[in-house]
Design a protein around this motif. Structure first.
Motif, PDB file in Angstrom:
ATOM      1  N   ARG A  38      11.585  16.787 -13.682  1.00  7.25           N
ATOM      2  CA  ARG A  38      11.157  15.702 -14.567  1.00  7.25           C
ATOM      3  C   ARG A  38      12.027  14.460 -14.388  1.00  7.25           C
ATOM      4  NH1 ARG A  38       7.700  16.711 -18.700  1.00  7.25           N
ATOM      5  NH2 ARG A  38       6.892  18.847 -18.827  1.00  7.25           N
ATOM      6  N   ALA A  39      13.320  14.660 -14.163  1.00  8.84           N
ATOM      7  CA  ALA A  39      14.204  13.513 -13.945  1.00  8.84           C
ATOM      8  C   ALA A  39      13.787  12.735 -12.704  1.00  8.84           C
ATOM      9  CB  ALA A  39      15.652  13.987 -13.822  1.00  8.84           C
ATOM     10  N   VAL A  40      13.424  13.449 -11.629  1.00 11.71           N
ATOM     11  CA  VAL A  40      12.967  12.773 -10.415  1.00 11.71           C
ATOM     12  C   VAL A  40      11.666  12.022 -10.681  1.00 11.71           C
ATOM     13  CG1 VAL A  40      12.119  13.125  -8.062  1.00 11.71           C
ATOM     14  CG2 VAL A  40      14.118  14.394  -8.865  1.00 11.71           C
ATOM     15  N   LEU A  41      10.735  12.660 -11.362  1.00 12.71           N
ATOM     16  CA  LEU A  41       9.438  12.031 -11.627  1.00 12.71           C
ATOM     17  C   LEU A  41       9.590  10.809 -12.522  1.00 12.71           C
ATOM     18  CD1 LEU A  41       7.327  15.272 -12.120  1.00 12.71           C
ATOM     19  CD2 LEU A  41       7.161  13.657 -10.223  1.00 12.71           C
ATOM     20  N   THR A  42      10.524  10.876 -13.470  1.00 10.41           N
ATOM     21  CA  THR A  42      10.780   9.712 -14.329  1.00 10.41           C
ATOM     22  C   THR A  42      11.311   8.547 -13.499  1.00 10.41           C
ATOM     23  OG1 THR A  42      11.284  11.178 -16.187  1.00 10.41           O
ATOM     24  CG2 THR A  42      12.020   8.897 -16.359  1.00 10.41           C
ATOM     25  N   GLU A  43      12.266   8.827 -12.612  1.00  8.92           N
ATOM     26  CA  GLU A  43      12.830   7.765 -11.780  1.00  8.92           C
ATOM     27  C   GLU A  43      11.784   7.178 -10.843  1.00  8.92           C
ATOM     28  OE1 GLU A  43      15.676   5.113 -10.407  1.00  8.92           O
ATOM     29  OE2 GLU A  43      15.721   6.448 -12.153  1.00  8.92           O
ATOM     30  N   VAL A  44      10.931   8.027 -10.262  1.00  7.05           N
ATOM     31  CA  VAL A  44       9.859   7.533  -9.396  1.00  7.05           C
ATOM     32  C   VAL A  44       8.953   6.587 -10.171  1.00  7.05           C
ATOM     33  CG1 VAL A  44       7.754   8.219  -8.168  1.00  7.05           C
ATOM     34  CG2 VAL A  44       9.874   9.484  -7.800  1.00  7.05           C
ATOM     35  N   ALA A  45       8.567   7.000 -11.378  1.00  7.19           N
ATOM     36  CA  ALA A  45       7.673   6.170 -12.185  1.00  7.19           C
ATOM     37  C   ALA A  45       8.330   4.845 -12.563  1.00  7.19           C
ATOM     38  CB  ALA A  45       7.257   6.934 -13.444  1.00  7.19           C
ATOM     39  N   LEU A  46       9.617   4.881 -12.903  1.00  3.48           N
ATOM     40  CA  LEU A  46      10.313   3.635 -13.252  1.00  3.48           C
ATOM     41  C   LEU A  46      10.382   2.684 -12.064  1.00  3.48           C
ATOM     42  CD1 LEU A  46      13.216   5.002 -15.474  1.00  3.48           C
ATOM     43  CD2 LEU A  46      11.269   3.622 -16.227  1.00  3.48           C
ATOM     44  N   ARG A  47      10.636   3.218 -10.892  1.00  2.00           N
ATOM     45  CA  ARG A  47      10.699   2.343  -9.718  1.00  2.00           C
ATOM     46  C   ARG A  47       9.335   1.732  -9.415  1.00  2.00           C
ATOM     47  NH1 ARG A  47      14.938   4.939  -5.321  1.00  2.00           N
ATOM     48  NH2 ARG A  47      16.600   5.411  -6.824  1.00  2.00           N
ATOM     49  N   ARG A  48       8.283   2.417  -9.778  1.00  2.00           N
ATOM     50  CA  ARG A  48       6.940   1.890  -9.557  1.00  2.00           C
ATOM     51  C   ARG A  48       6.477   0.981 -10.697  1.00  2.00           C
ATOM     52  NH1 ARG A  48       4.274   7.608  -7.534  1.00  2.00           N
ATOM     53  NH2 ARG A  48       4.350   7.188  -5.292  1.00  2.00           N
ATOM     54  N   GLY A  49       7.240   0.959 -11.788  1.00  2.00           N
ATOM     55  CA  GLY A  49       6.810   0.185 -12.936  1.00  2.00           C
ATOM     56  C   GLY A  49       5.754   0.873 -13.766  1.00  2.00           C
ATOM     57  N   ASP A  50       5.644   2.183 -13.655  1.00  3.18           N
ATOM     58  CA  ASP A  50       4.627   2.964 -14.348  1.00  3.18           C
ATOM     59  C   ASP A  50       5.269   3.597 -15.582  1.00  3.18           C
ATOM     60  OD1 ASP A  50       2.588   4.571 -15.175  1.00  3.18           O
ATOM     61  OD2 ASP A  50       2.305   5.592 -13.255  1.00  3.18           O
ATOM     62  N   LEU A  51       5.347   2.814 -16.678  1.00  2.00           N
ATOM     63  CA  LEU A  51       6.043   3.305 -17.861  1.00  2.00           C
ATOM     64  C   LEU A  51       5.321   4.466 -18.528  1.00  2.00           C
ATOM     65  CD1 LEU A  51       7.464   0.165 -19.678  1.00  2.00           C
ATOM     66  CD2 LEU A  51       8.510   1.633 -17.979  1.00  2.00           C
ATOM     67  N   ARG A  52       3.997   4.485 -18.453  1.00  3.42           N
ATOM     68  CA  ARG A  52       3.260   5.572 -19.089  1.00  3.42           C
ATOM     69  C   ARG A  52       3.637   6.912 -18.451  1.00  3.42           C
ATOM     70  NH1 ARG A  52      -2.899   4.789 -20.585  1.00  3.42           N
ATOM     71  NH2 ARG A  52      -1.794   3.386 -21.969  1.00  3.42           N
ATOM     72  N   THR A  53       3.703   6.951 -17.135  1.00  2.97           N
ATOM     73  CA  THR A  53       4.102   8.193 -16.472  1.00  2.97           C
ATOM     74  C   THR A  53       5.566   8.503 -16.746  1.00  2.97           C
ATOM     75  OG1 THR A  53       2.459   7.861 -14.737  1.00  2.97           O
ATOM     76  CG2 THR A  53       4.270   9.345 -14.242  1.00  2.97           C
ATOM     77  N   ALA A  54       6.414   7.465 -16.787  1.00  4.56           N
ATOM     78  CA  ALA A  54       7.828   7.696 -17.091  1.00  4.56           C
ATOM     79  C   ALA A  54       7.992   8.312 -18.474  1.00  4.56           C
ATOM     80  CB  ALA A  54       8.599   6.389 -16.990  1.00  4.56           C
ATOM     81  N   GLU A  55       7.230   7.806 -19.441  1.00  2.00           N
ATOM     82  CA  GLU A  55       7.308   8.375 -20.789  1.00  2.00           C
ATOM     83  C   GLU A  55       6.842   9.822 -20.809  1.00  2.00           C
ATOM     84  OE1 GLU A  55       4.842   5.623 -22.807  1.00  2.00           O
ATOM     85  OE2 GLU A  55       6.487   4.273 -23.335  1.00  2.00           O
ATOM     86  N   ARG A  56       5.921  10.134 -19.937  1.00  2.00           N
ATOM     87  CA  ARG A  56       5.373  11.482 -19.889  1.00  2.00           C
ATOM     88  C   ARG A  56       6.416  12.498 -19.448  1.00  2.00           C
ATOM     89  NH1 ARG A  56       0.346  12.844 -15.859  1.00  2.00           N
ATOM     90  NH2 ARG A  56       0.017  15.026 -16.404  1.00  2.00           N
ATOM     91  N   TYR A  57       7.309  12.104 -18.559  1.00  2.29           N
ATOM     92  CA  TYR A  57       8.244  13.060 -17.974  1.00  2.29           C
ATOM     93  C   TYR A  57       9.684  12.905 -18.438  1.00  2.29           C
ATOM     94  CZ  TYR A  57       4.452  14.248 -14.829  1.00  2.29           C
ATOM     95  OH  TYR A  57       3.253  14.662 -14.329  1.00  2.29           O
ATOM     96  N   ALA A  58      10.027  11.805 -19.112  1.00  2.00           N
ATOM     97  CA  ALA A  58      11.425  11.578 -19.475  1.00  2.00           C
ATOM     98  C   ALA A  58      11.915  12.633 -20.451  1.00  2.00           C
ATOM     99  CB  ALA A  58      11.587  10.191 -20.082  1.00  2.00           C
ATOM    100  N   ASP A  59      13.148  13.064 -20.266  1.00  2.00           N
ATOM    101  CA  ASP A  59      13.775  14.022 -21.171  1.00  2.00           C
ATOM    102  C   ASP A  59      13.995  13.351 -22.525  1.00  2.00           C
ATOM    103  OD1 ASP A  59      15.391  15.811 -22.515  1.00  2.00           O
ATOM    104  OD2 ASP A  59      16.629  16.272 -20.779  1.00  2.00           O
TER     105      ASP A  59
END
Length: 863
Positions: A597-618
């Motif tokens: 989940r930490a990796v997926l959150t960072e990937v989403a943040l780098r892409r500017g995809d906050l919705r996906t980042a919120e989905r996976y952030a701890d």
């Protein structure tokens, strides 16, 4: 005789007691290739050294045509020709004459001494030999004659079984040669190969199921064919092809079974380790009743064994050898047939493996039942079937078990829970085991393995110290795990070099250890540390070796850990799609889901995809969660979320070693929130980490970056840019350097360097921020490229238009998009109007429908 120490003790005790018990017999039984012949030869040598005379003989398949041949061979005489004048009116008279001849020779041999008679392979002996053997033992009972008789347990005439049964009833000692244990297999392979076996060689050797003859043929065959390489003190196979020596040995063993059995075995060899009898009948084109005699023959010969409701090859090397001897055209035709056979598929997944298969064949009354149950639990859990493992334990605990066996099984259950990511339950179960009072070593060790693997709340570091520094010998797996736990503790305290040394020591121990030791998987921890330190070449090699080890051991429960490591490697190299794919594959594994989940959150943040980042952030106080809150809610919210991280940094600086950008980001966000004290704590921790661990550029660059931000001093950042090995971290340092040099002519060059780095790392929002900085300095950088685009449809959108369209489809407002893309709200509205026109839509709802139906709305991060 590797692994035969208990059996050899029985032989030596038997020979020591032989003088007191005349006529004593030792009955040696075992499957083909288990070492009966070698054991008899060693026994004969020991007996001779103790003053015995020795008469040694052996039966063979062709010898059944020559009655009494094994006994005559033992006494070194030719059967001879009966005298012409003898009264031989019947075959019985002739047998009595031969019996008299043999008795006379043996009596002559025993005169003034003791005599050991060894007879091997009695499953091939003719009935006359077996009857004579029984009679001679009775007739010579008053003389110092002792007997060691061996037979194979696979097949053979019923008369041999009857003879052994009668001898057992008459007081003969019994000795069965079981398959070699794992440690004995490793020792034998090491001796034959000249070095400790690597994971692929050990995996191949596992197909021998502890059969010494198959193991010897395998390693010698690999050496003869040049497919065994010794490098760095480890022997490894270069090819998966089975040596001709193994195939020849298997062919000799199977030859006596006949053509129908051969056809059956060739067919089912492609079905995988376990198959149903009715499937075998269907594939060979007959009914199950018709096939039963053939099945019974191969079962009696020990080639196949029952596994639950199915059948399996006793030794997978035999299965591989049978399959390898098929003509390629026949093999291809067979596989085509399997694909079309109802419910059939080549190489289906086996429901059980080695230890589990052995357990299924073990009777509840067997003294090894509990031990084999534990090994089966370990194996099933290690393949990822944790619920099955837990069910097996719970079913076993319903039986009347000894207290020691019950707590050992509960220890195995705790290990299964740990693999499932249920750490709290695992710790509770392990602590309950330890609280049960006096424990067998196996139960204590299993509980300690769990507690050593769960640092939080379990005192893992203290337990590791007790294991490594305390008195007495400890289980190798526990020692290896304790080394890893101590390494993780040292890393957490910022003692990076010592941590690496300890975990490498654990890897070395595991490399030549038993399967239980190797299943502690210290290589995964070593690979993780190297990924953290941004040592790309060494990290890639370590991740590759960890993957090979996991695959060789069949540790499917650990495969997600390898996937997370690969994801982090991809993330560091800017390969965001690959990082998301690998991390997504690990989401279902409780043990590794947090890291994924930490990796997926960072990937989403780098892409500017906050919705996906919120989905996976701890949701807890994690770094990735803090970065999300910084982007979404501002620096004050991020500092509040990260407060527990700031508070523990003085005692646990190793937190900063896992990400070369962590220190700079913590300083930046705390300064933006007006909290200079926490920025100072972070800098002190980063500098102490770099000072105490020289020689790691990632740590040095991280400390310089953090100090430069705190002091607003560009000089440390110049060095940080050159030292930082991570692409995104280097771009971040270059951006901060450009910002500090805003009135300096080098500012533009540094910002352009940052822009290029962010672009390579796939970090669109970061690149947009740098472009805004450049515009403030009077530099306009186009971030699109001209191409032959259509005039309408999604492909007609520019990169900026596409980014705006995707954010709109995710429900973002124009002001939110402007803040994310570092554009003005007016510019966002301008791009959106162009998107509407090119897509021929009139509303945000229509735009969302087009994005979803066209597959453009980002869905590349698995849910």
């Amino acid at each position: 005789m590797y692994g035969r120490e208990p059996e050899w003790e029985i032989v030596t005790a038997f020979l020591g007691d032989a003088g007191a018990r005349r006529g004593a017999a030792l009955l040696v039984e075992g499957a083909p290739g288990t070492g009966k012949t070698l054991l008899l030869a060693e026994a004969a040598g020991l007996a001779a050294s103790r003053g015995f005379r020795v008469a040694a003989g052996s039966a063979d398949e062709l010898g059944q045509l020559s009655p009494l041949a094994p006994l005559y061979a033992a006494v070194g005489r030719d059967p001879g020709v009966p005298p012409a004048a003898g009264p031989f009116d019947s075959p019985q008279d002739l047998r009595l004459w031969h019996l008299g001849q043999l008795r006379a020779v043996l009596e002559d041999r025993v005169a003034g001494s003791r005599l050991l008679v060894t007879l091997d392979d009695l499953h091939w002996a003719d009935p006359t030999t077996l009857m004579a053997l029984w009679a001679l033992r009775q007739q010579l009972g008053a003389l110092p004659v002792v007997w060691i008789l061996a037979r194979g347990t696979a097949g053979g005439p019923e008369t041999t079984e009857r003879l052994f049964a009668v001898l057992r009833d008459d007081g003969a000692y019994g000795l069965e040669l079981p398959p070699l244990r794992e440690d004995a297999v490793a020792a034998l392979v090491t001796e034959l190969a000249g070095a400790a076996p690597g994971p692929r060689l050990l995996g191949l050797a596992g197909g021998a199921a502890g059969n010494p003859a198959l193991l010897v043929a395998l390693v010698r065959g690999l050496r003869e064919e040049g497919t065994l390489r010794v490098s760095g003190g480890r022997a490894e196979v270069l090819s998966a092809a089975l040596p001709l020596r193994v195939r020849a040995l298997v062919a000799r063993r199977l030859d006596p079974l006949g053509a129908p059995a051969h056809r059956l075995l060739e067919t089912v060899s492609a079905l995988g380790p376990v198959f149903a009898p009715e499937d075998a009948a269907g594939l060979v084109g007959t009914s199950l009743p018709t096939l039963l005699p053939v099945l019974e023959a191969v079962l009696a010969a020990g080639v196949l064994v029952t596994v639950g409701d199915g059948l399996a090859f006793r030794h997978d090397l035999v299965r591989q050898a049978v399959a390898a001897d098929l003509l390629p055209s026949v093999r291809q035709a067979l596989h085509r047939h399997l694909r079309t056979y109802p419910g059939g598929a080549a190489e289906p997944e086996s429901p059980v493996d080695g230890a589990a298969r052995t357990f299924q064949r073990t009777a509840v009354t067997d003294p090894q039942w509990a031990e084999r149950a534990v090994r089966a639990v370990d194996e099933i859990a290690d393949t990822g079937r944790v619920d099955d493992a837990a069910g097996l334990v719970r079913a076993a605990l319903t039986r009347p078990l000894a207290a020691a066996d019950a707590v050992t099984l509960r220890g195995a259950l705790a290990g299964a829970m740990l693999l499932a990511g249920r750490a709290t339950e695992a710790v509770a179960e392990a602590e309950a085991v330890l609280a049960a009072g006096p424990l067998p070593d196996a139960a204590r060790d299993r509980a300690h393995l769990v507690l050593l693997s769960v640092p939080a709340g379990a005192g893992a570091a203290d337990l590791a110290d007790a294991v490594l520094d305390g008195p007495g010998e400890r289980d190798d797996a526990v020692v290896t795990r304790a080394l890893v736990t101590r390494a993780v503790s040292r890393w957490d305290r910022g003692r990076i070099a010592e941590a690496l040394r300890l975990v490498r020591e654990a890897v070395d121990r595991a490399r030549g250890g038993s399967i239980g030791v190797r299943r502690t998987h210290p290589r995964l921890v070593l690979a993780s540390m190297l990924v953290d330190l941004r040592c790309p070449e060494e990290a890639r090699a370590a991740v590759g070796e960890a993957r090979e080890e996991v695959e060789a051991l069949g540790s499917l429960a650990r495969a997600p850990g390898v996937a997370v490591l690969a994801a982090r490697l991809h993330l560091g190299a800017g390969r965001l799609d690959a990082a998301a794919a690998e991390a997504g594959a690990a989401l279902g594994a409780g043990t590794y889901a947090g890291a994924a989940r930490a990796v997926l959150t960072e990937v989403a943040l780098r892409r500017g995809d906050l919705r996906t980042a919120e989905r996976y952030a701890d949701p807890g106080p994690s770094l990735s969660g803090g970065w999300l809150r910084e982007v979404r809610d501002g620096p004050e919210a991020a500092v509040e979320h990260l407060a527990p991280v700031y508070d523990v940094l003085p005692e646990h600086p190793g937190l900063l070693a896992g990400d070369p950008t962590a220190a700079a980001r913590l300083v930046r966000v705390s300064l933006a929130a007006g909290d200079r004290a926490r920025a100072g704590v972070t800098v002190a921790a980063a500098e102490g980490l770099a000072r105490d661990n020289p020689g790691y550029p990632a740590l040095t660059g991280s400390a310089l970056h953090a100090r430069a931000l705190l002091d607003r001093d560009p000089e440390p950042l110049v060095a940080a840019v050159s030292l930082t090995p991570d692409g995104w971290a280097r771009a971040s340092a270059a951006e901060d350097l450009g910002a500090l040099l805003a009135i300096h002519r080098d500012a533009v060059r540094r910002l352009e360097e940052a822009l290029e780095g962010y672009g390579a790392a796939g970090a669109g929002p970061d690149a947009a921020r740098v472009r805004r900085r450049l515009r403030a300095l009077g530099v306009r950088r186009r971030h699109w490229s001209y191409a032959d685009r259509p005039v309408s449809g999604w492909e007609s959108l520019t990169g900026t238009e596409s980014a705006v369209a995707l954010l709109v489809a995710q429900g973002w407002t124009n002001p939110q998009i402007a803040g994310q893309m570092y554009l003005s709200a007016h510019t966002v509205a301008y791009h959106l109007r162009r998107v509407f026109r090119k897509l021929d839509v009139a509303s945000r709802v229509e735009l969302t429908r087009v994005a979803v139906e066209g597959g453009h709305l980002r869905a590349d991060v698995p849910g």
